[in-house]
Design a protein around this motif. Sequence first.
Motif, PDB file in Angstrom:
ATOM      1  N   GLU A 182      25.356  40.740  46.198  1.00 55.02           N
ATOM      2  CA  GLU A 182      24.776  41.266  44.725  1.00 55.02           C
ATOM      3  C   GLU A 182      25.857  41.709  43.721  1.00 55.02           C
ATOM      4  O   GLU A 182      26.984  41.587  44.299  1.00 55.02           O
ATOM      5  N   LYS A 183      26.493  40.374  42.847  1.00 54.61           N
ATOM      6  CA  LYS A 183      27.407  40.554  41.560  1.00 54.61           C
ATOM      7  C   LYS A 183      28.084  42.469  41.263  1.00 54.61           C
ATOM      8  O   LYS A 183      26.372  42.757  40.900  1.00 54.61           O
ATOM      9  N   LYS A 184      28.608  43.424  41.451  1.00 52.66           N
ATOM     10  CA  LYS A 184      29.391  44.248  41.061  1.00 52.66           C
ATOM     11  C   LYS A 184      30.909  44.121  40.136  1.00 52.66           C
ATOM     12  O   LYS A 184      30.935  43.367  40.427  1.00 52.66           O
ATOM     13  N   PHE A 185      30.471  45.343  38.993  1.00 52.73           N
ATOM     14  CA  PHE A 185      31.004  45.347  37.968  1.00 52.73           C
ATOM     15  C   PHE A 185      32.376  46.264  37.635  1.00 52.73           C
ATOM     16  O   PHE A 185      31.659  47.507  38.421  1.00 52.73           O
ATOM     17  N   ARG A 186      33.228  46.342  37.391  1.00 58.05           N
ATOM     18  CA  ARG A 186      33.796  47.473  37.034  1.00 58.05           C
ATOM     19  C   ARG A 186      35.215  47.569  35.835  1.00 58.05           C
ATOM     20  O   ARG A 186      35.338  46.327  35.835  1.00 58.05           O
ATOM     21  N   PHE A 187      35.581  48.610  35.330  1.00 57.52           N
ATOM     22  CA  PHE A 187      36.052  48.249  33.765  1.00 57.52           C
ATOM     23  C   PHE A 187      37.814  47.599  34.498  1.00 57.52           C
ATOM     24  O   PHE A 187      38.306  47.717  35.692  1.00 57.52           O
ATOM     25  N   ALA A 188      38.618  46.602  33.569  1.00 57.85           N
ATOM     26  CA  ALA A 188      39.169  45.463  34.368  1.00 57.85           C
ATOM     27  C   ALA A 188      40.557  47.246  34.615  1.00 57.85           C
ATOM     28  O   ALA A 188      40.409  47.301  33.690  1.00 57.85           O
ATOM     29  N   CYS A 189      41.606  46.599  35.475  1.00 54.64           N
ATOM     30  CA  CYS A 189      42.108  47.749  36.080  1.00 54.64           C
ATOM     31  C   CYS A 189      43.164  47.164  34.636  1.00 54.64           C
ATOM     32  O   CYS A 189      43.450  46.426  33.955  1.00 54.64           O
ATOM     33  N   SER A 190      43.422  48.662  33.824  1.00 53.41           N
ATOM     34  CA  SER A 190      45.207  48.307  32.422  1.00 53.41           C
ATOM     35  C   SER A 190      45.929  48.379  33.327  1.00 53.41           C
ATOM     36  O   SER A 190      47.097  47.926  32.734  1.00 53.41           O
ATOM     37  N   THR A 191      46.688  47.592  34.260  1.00 55.07           N
ATOM     38  CA  THR A 191      47.382  47.360  34.906  1.00 55.07           C
ATOM     39  C   THR A 191      47.999  46.373  34.702  1.00 55.07           C
ATOM     40  O   THR A 191      46.434  45.332  35.053  1.00 55.07           O
ATOM     41  N   ASP A 192      49.284  45.912  34.449  1.00 59.98           N
ATOM     42  CA  ASP A 192      49.201  44.682  34.208  1.00 59.98           C
ATOM     43  C   ASP A 192      50.246  44.059  35.053  1.00 59.98           C
ATOM     44  O   ASP A 192      50.001  42.407  35.794  1.00 59.98           O
ATOM     45  N   HIS A 193      50.451  44.306  36.331  1.00 57.43           N
ATOM     46  CA  HIS A 193      51.006  43.513  37.607  1.00 57.43           C
ATOM     47  C   HIS A 193      49.792  43.462  38.569  1.00 57.43           C
ATOM     48  O   HIS A 193      48.723  44.096  38.203  1.00 57.43           O
ATOM     49  N   HIS A 194      49.886  42.702  39.432  1.00 53.17           N
ATOM     50  CA  HIS A 194      49.658  41.766  40.277  1.00 53.17           C
ATOM     51  C   HIS A 194      49.053  42.506  41.539  1.00 53.17           C
ATOM     52  O   HIS A 194      50.336  43.523  41.990  1.00 53.17           O
ATOM     53  N   HIS A 195      47.869  42.677  41.690  1.00 51.58           N
ATOM     54  CA  HIS A 195      47.241  43.576  42.779  1.00 51.58           C
ATOM     55  C   HIS A 195      46.265  43.738  43.507  1.00 51.58           C
ATOM     56  O   HIS A 195      45.219  42.214  43.034  1.00 51.58           O
ATOM     57  N   HIS A 196      45.318  44.664  44.379  1.00 53.51           N
ATOM     58  CA  HIS A 196      44.336  44.160  44.769  1.00 53.51           C
ATOM     59  C   HIS A 196      43.644  45.455  44.811  1.00 53.51           C
ATOM     60  O   HIS A 196      44.357  46.268  44.467  1.00 53.51           O
ATOM     61  N   HIS A 197      42.203  45.241  45.487  1.00 56.01           N
ATOM     62  CA  HIS A 197      41.161  46.741  45.393  1.00 56.01           C
ATOM     63  C   HIS A 197      40.733  46.971  47.237  1.00 56.01           C
ATOM     64  O   HIS A 197      40.739  45.426  47.728  1.00 56.01           O
ATOM     65  N   ILE A 198      41.173  49.120  47.309  1.00 54.78           N
ATOM     66  CA  ILE A 198      40.016  48.921  48.543  1.00 54.78           C
ATOM     67  C   ILE A 198      39.015  49.000  47.953  1.00 54.78           C
ATOM     68  O   ILE A 198      39.168  49.639  46.807  1.00 54.78           O
ATOM     69  N   ILE A 199      38.070  48.453  48.460  1.00 54.84           N
ATOM     70  CA  ILE A 199      35.883  48.931  47.793  1.00 54.84           C
ATOM     71  C   ILE A 199      35.462  49.623  49.061  1.00 54.84           C
ATOM     72  O   ILE A 199      35.328  49.312  50.066  1.00 54.84           O
ATOM     73  N   CYS A 200      34.816  51.222  48.489  1.00 54.75           N
ATOM     74  CA  CYS A 200      33.842  51.837  49.320  1.00 54.75           C
ATOM     75  C   CYS A 200      32.063  50.905  49.343  1.00 54.75           C
ATOM     76  O   CYS A 200      32.064  50.660  48.489  1.00 54.75           O
ATOM     77  N   LEU A 201      32.422  51.188  50.393  1.00 53.11           N
ATOM     78  CA  LEU A 201      31.304  49.687  50.515  1.00 53.11           C
ATOM     79  C   LEU A 201      29.732  50.681  50.289  1.00 53.11           C
ATOM     80  O   LEU A 201      29.205  50.257  49.957  1.00 53.11           O
ATOM     81  N   LYS A 202      29.617  52.239  50.311  1.00 54.37           N
ATOM     82  CA  LYS A 202      29.100  53.285  49.717  1.00 54.37           C
ATOM     83  C   LYS A 202      28.867  53.684  48.633  1.00 54.37           C
ATOM     84  O   LYS A 202      27.581  52.742  48.043  1.00 54.37           O
ATOM     85  N   CYS A 203      29.997  53.842  47.927  1.00 52.78           N
ATOM     86  CA  CYS A 203      30.018  54.327  46.717  1.00 52.78           C
ATOM     87  C   CYS A 203      30.341  53.246  45.414  1.00 52.78           C
ATOM     88  O   CYS A 203      30.152  53.988  45.055  1.00 52.78           O
ATOM     89  N   GLY A 204      31.522  52.177  46.094  1.00 56.60           N
ATOM     90  CA  GLY A 204      32.008  51.640  45.405  1.00 56.60           C
ATOM     91  C   GLY A 204      32.489  51.788  44.661  1.00 56.60           C
ATOM     92  O   GLY A 204      34.142  51.581  43.547  1.00 56.60           O
TER      93      GLY A 204
END
Length: 144
Positions: free
Chosen positions: A83-105
């Motif tokens: 399933e596709k999931k969405f969130r606000f785009a990060c406001s930071t301009d530097h390159h980074h990645h995310h850790i995502i909670c599988l239960k709460c998002g």
Amino acid sequence: MLSQTPKSVSQMIAMLKEKGYKQTDKRRDLLEVFADEKRYLSAKEVQESLKDKYPGLSFDTIYRNLSVFAEHGLLEETEWEGEKKFRFACSTDHHHHHIICLKCGATKSVDACPMDSVTTNMDGFDITGHKFEIYGYCQMCKKG
């Protein structure tokens, strides 16, 4: 894609209007859901949160708008559990990645990038982008 992500829903609506999209209460309310949540949400979750205000709002309309928002850099999208999931785009301009909670998002930024250690010969392959996400369970979800 935007070079810098707008910081407020009003700025996002103004950007969409500049791109030729109608300014509607539904679009504003869709974006407000993400401003209030700060986590990845599915189109179904968005529909659920707006069902009292817009009882006839279809899943297709929500999904189509979320895709437009992602296309223009207002939302980030990912996919897990099919399933596709969405969130606000990060406001930071530097390159980074995310850790995502599988239960709460919930998400947390990670500044390290695995591409920094890629040393394999790419044989003339031009890399245009990449995606790296780490999945697990946040402190709150581990307890519950």
